[in-house]
Design an enzyme around this catalytic site. Structure first.
Site, PDB file in Angstrom:
ATOM      1  N   GLU A  90       0.826  -1.208   0.000  1.00 33.67           N
ATOM      2  CA  GLU A  90       0.000   0.000   0.000  1.00 33.67           C
ATOM      3  C   GLU A  90       0.860   1.259   0.000  1.00 33.67           C
ATOM      4  OE1 GLU A  90      -4.130  -0.764   2.214  1.00 33.67           O
ATOM      5  OE2 GLU A  90      -2.412  -1.299   3.422  1.00 33.67           O
ATOM      6  N   CYS A 103       3.358   8.639   0.984  1.00 33.48           N
ATOM      7  CA  CYS A 103       3.791   7.800   2.099  1.00 33.48           C
ATOM      8  C   CYS A 103       4.099   6.417   1.517  1.00 33.48           C
ATOM      9  CB  CYS A 103       2.658   7.743   3.119  1.00 33.48           C
ATOM     10  SG  CYS A 103       2.989   6.698   4.531  1.00 33.48           S
ATOM     11  N   CYS A 110       5.911  -6.347   8.597  1.00 35.12           N
ATOM     12  CA  CYS A 110       6.826  -5.620   9.488  1.00 35.12           C
ATOM     13  C   CYS A 110       7.152  -6.512  10.674  1.00 35.12           C
ATOM     14  CB  CYS A 110       6.148  -4.336   9.973  1.00 35.12           C
ATOM     15  SG  CYS A 110       7.219  -3.285  10.978  1.00 35.12           S
ATOM     16  N   CYS A 114       4.585  -3.254  16.909  1.00 37.75           N
ATOM     17  CA  CYS A 114       4.016  -2.187  17.757  1.00 37.75           C
ATOM     18  C   CYS A 114       2.533  -2.497  17.992  1.00 37.75           C
ATOM     19  CB  CYS A 114       4.186  -0.822  17.107  1.00 37.75           C
ATOM     20  SG  CYS A 114       5.915  -0.400  16.833  1.00 37.75           S
ATOM     21  N   CYS A 117      -0.421  -0.634  15.988  1.00 40.67           N
ATOM     22  CA  CYS A 117      -0.285  -0.445  14.546  1.00 40.67           C
ATOM     23  C   CYS A 117      -0.948  -1.580  13.769  1.00 40.67           C
ATOM     24  CB  CYS A 117       1.209  -0.377  14.196  1.00 40.67           C
ATOM     25  SG  CYS A 117       1.531  -0.182  12.448  1.00 40.67           S
ATOM     26  N   SER A 189      11.039   7.530   8.966  1.00 35.35           N
ATOM     27  CA  SER A 189      10.502   7.331  10.310  1.00 35.35           C
ATOM     28  C   SER A 189      10.979   5.985  10.845  1.00 35.35           C
ATOM     29  CB  SER A 189       8.977   7.359  10.235  1.00 35.35           C
ATOM     30  OG  SER A 189       8.420   7.210  11.514  1.00 35.35           O
ATOM     31  N   ASN A 288      -4.967   6.205  15.988  1.00 35.89           N
ATOM     32  CA  ASN A 288      -6.080   5.578  15.282  1.00 35.89           C
ATOM     33  C   ASN A 288      -6.316   4.208  15.866  1.00 35.89           C
ATOM     34  OD1 ASN A 288      -7.049   7.242  13.032  1.00 35.89           O
ATOM     35  ND2 ASN A 288      -4.879   7.269  12.512  1.00 35.89           N
ATOM     36  N   CYS A 331      -2.466   7.449   9.673  1.00 35.49           N
ATOM     37  CA  CYS A 331      -1.306   6.871  10.343  1.00 35.49           C
ATOM     38  C   CYS A 331      -1.610   5.535  10.987  1.00 35.49           C
ATOM     39  CB  CYS A 331      -0.839   7.786  11.461  1.00 35.49           C
ATOM     40  SG  CYS A 331      -0.210   9.304  10.851  1.00 35.49           S
TER      41      CYS A 331
HETATM   42  N1  SAH Z   1       8.203   1.628  11.252  1.00 39.00           N
HETATM   43  C1  SAH Z   1       8.324   3.038  11.152  1.00 39.00           C
HETATM   44  C2  SAH Z   1       7.483   3.671  10.062  1.00 39.00           C
HETATM   45  C3  SAH Z   1       6.071   3.211   9.872  1.00 39.00           C
HETATM   46  S1  SAH Z   1       4.808   3.784  10.938  1.00 39.00           S
HETATM   47  C4  SAH Z   1       8.082   3.679  12.495  1.00 39.00           C
HETATM   48  O1  SAH Z   1       7.744   2.975  13.435  1.00 39.00           O
HETATM   49  O2  SAH Z   1       8.300   4.868  12.631  1.00 39.00           O
HETATM   50  C5  SAH Z   1       4.622   5.511  10.685  1.00 39.00           C
HETATM   51  C6  SAH Z   1       4.147   6.240  11.945  1.00 39.00           C
HETATM   52  O3  SAH Z   1       2.774   5.930  12.272  1.00 39.00           O
HETATM   53  C7  SAH Z   1       4.962   5.876  13.181  1.00 39.00           C
HETATM   54  O4  SAH Z   1       5.224   7.018  13.943  1.00 39.00           O
HETATM   55  C8  SAH Z   1       4.019   4.948  13.895  1.00 39.00           C
HETATM   56  O5  SAH Z   1       4.350   4.815  15.245  1.00 39.00           O
HETATM   57  C9  SAH Z   1       2.688   5.618  13.647  1.00 39.00           C
HETATM   58  N2  SAH Z   1       1.529   4.765  13.902  1.00 39.00           N
HETATM   59  C10 SAH Z   1       1.426   3.436  13.774  1.00 39.00           C
HETATM   60  N3  SAH Z   1       0.192   3.005  14.121  1.00 39.00           N
HETATM   61  C11 SAH Z   1      -0.499   4.092  14.474  1.00 39.00           C
HETATM   62  C12 SAH Z   1      -1.848   4.304  14.911  1.00 39.00           C
HETATM   63  N4  SAH Z   1      -2.685   3.286  15.058  1.00 39.00           N
HETATM   64  N5  SAH Z   1      -2.232   5.576  15.152  1.00 39.00           N
HETATM   65  C13 SAH Z   1      -1.373   6.605  14.989  1.00 39.00           C
HETATM   66  N6  SAH Z   1      -0.104   6.467  14.572  1.00 39.00           N
HETATM   67  C14 SAH Z   1       0.336   5.226  14.337  1.00 39.00           C
END
Ligand code: SAH
Length: 342
Positions: A90, A103, A110, A114, A117, A189, A288, A331
């Protein structure tokens, strides 16, 4: 077969020498790929027919098919691309007053896990090659008929876990003879892979580094981001300070606010203590909520209070505008899907 878009200009020059050609051919090919944006070697008309044939036989010009495209009420577009091996990725196009921002994804799946996410919980399949990263920009520009001015490495994947390909893709994106997007308009990021932050500091690329911080102490951060157990906050912050010293570049900290988790004024206070005196900026993201996720979005009131507290205490903070949430393109909402279950 090798993908011709996997090479940055210097590497392509070397590749031309390796196959018995003059190195200036690389500049010609680069121009065809990234300025004229042709999709076939036969269109590269200033190359001899034999060379075009040789290229055709030995390289592909990665050329994604669009499997699906969704458009949000706010104009954000989400693309699902067929990456030609049965997998799909995506990519999101966003429109801001200062131009178009893309983006990009860097991996299929991944490994970071996290907890908040949507990319989590799906198996990691593989890294994207540099050409596969660059191709996302070319295809979106072509389909949407726009010129992209900003690239953020914030799609699916951990960019610093696919370090070499990401850096090569940046060299292609940034090269004036390539896509010619200024390094200051490129952001990487990371969830905080400390050794790679040091490596990046030595690359001499002027792009922006964003750190997904999200919490101010190890107990809380480890619960949100397992990678914190490997590289705890003290090590991460030290790496950030060293990065700033080495590059003279400001770091952007991402902080996703989740209700009753990391969004009260005590957290804001701790954040001020942690970042005080650093050349940095804080990007507050209303979290989110993902399917079955345990983190809920903070109230608008709390988000504004949090931001104001930071600003009043010397930390520059802004709230990220939410784009594309109605098409699962905001995000953390991106999720690898394969062709079969899509
Ligand atoms: N792996 C990298 C880049 C991908 S995520 C990283 O961790 O930075 C891009 C951004 O979106 C990161 O800051 C991540 O923490 C954030 N993110 C992931 N899930 C999210 C969510 N559910 N709501 C808001 N931000 C989120």
């Amino acid at each position: 077969m090798k993908n011709i878009k996997d090479y940055n200009l210097d590497e392509l020059k070397q590749e031309m020498i390796n196959i018995g050609e003059k190195q200036y051919r690389a500049e010609q090919i680069f121009k065809w790929l990234y300025i004229d944006k042709v999709e076939k070697f036969e269109e590269m008309t200033n190359l001899s027919i034999e060379l075009r044939k040789k290229l055709e036989e030995n390289y592909t010009i990665c050329n994604y098919k669009i499997l699906k495209k969704q458009e949000s009420k706010d104009g954000t577009k989400k693309y699902l691309f067929d990456v030609l091996d049965g997998n799909a990725i995506e990519t999101v196009l966003m429109s801001y007053h200062h131009g178009y921002s893309i983006c990009v994804s860097t991996q299929i799946g991944c490994k970071m896990g996290c907890k908040f996410c949507a990319s989590t919980g799906i198996n990691f399949i593989r890294n994207l090659s540099s050409g596969e990263i660059v191709e996302q920009i070319l295809k979106v520009e072509q389909d949407a008929q726009v010129k992209i001015s900003n690239v953020v490495f914030m799609g699916i994947g951990e960019p610093l876990d696919n370090y070499d390909n990401v850096v090569t893709s940046i060299r292609i994106i940034n090269n004036p003879k390539g896509l010619n997007i200024g390094a200051r308009h490129i952001s990487i990021s990371t969830s905080g892979l400390v050794p790679k932050i040091y490596k990046l500091a030595e690359e001499n690329i002027q792009c922006t580094l964003s750190i997904s911080l999200h919490a101010t102490n190890n107990e809380k951060r480890s619960k949100m981001m397992p990678i914190n157990k490997t590289y705890p906050i003290e090590e991460l912050i030290k790496a950030c300070k060293d990065y700033i010293k080495m590059t003279n570049r400001r770091i952007s900290f991402e902080y996703a606010l989740a209700k009753d988790n990391n969004d009260n004024l005590e957290d804001a206070k701790e954040l001020v203590k942690l970042l005080k005196g650093m050349l940095c900026h804080v990007n507050l993201i209303p979290i989110n909520k993902i399917e079955n996720g345990k983190f809920d979005k903070s109230s608008n009131e709390n988000i504004i209070k949090f931001r104001d507290f930071l600003n009043d205490h010397g930390i520059v903070a802004t709230i990220r505008r939410e784009l594309g949430s109605d098409i699962d393109a905001a995000c953390g909402q991106l999720r690898r899907k394969n062709i079969k279950n899509n």
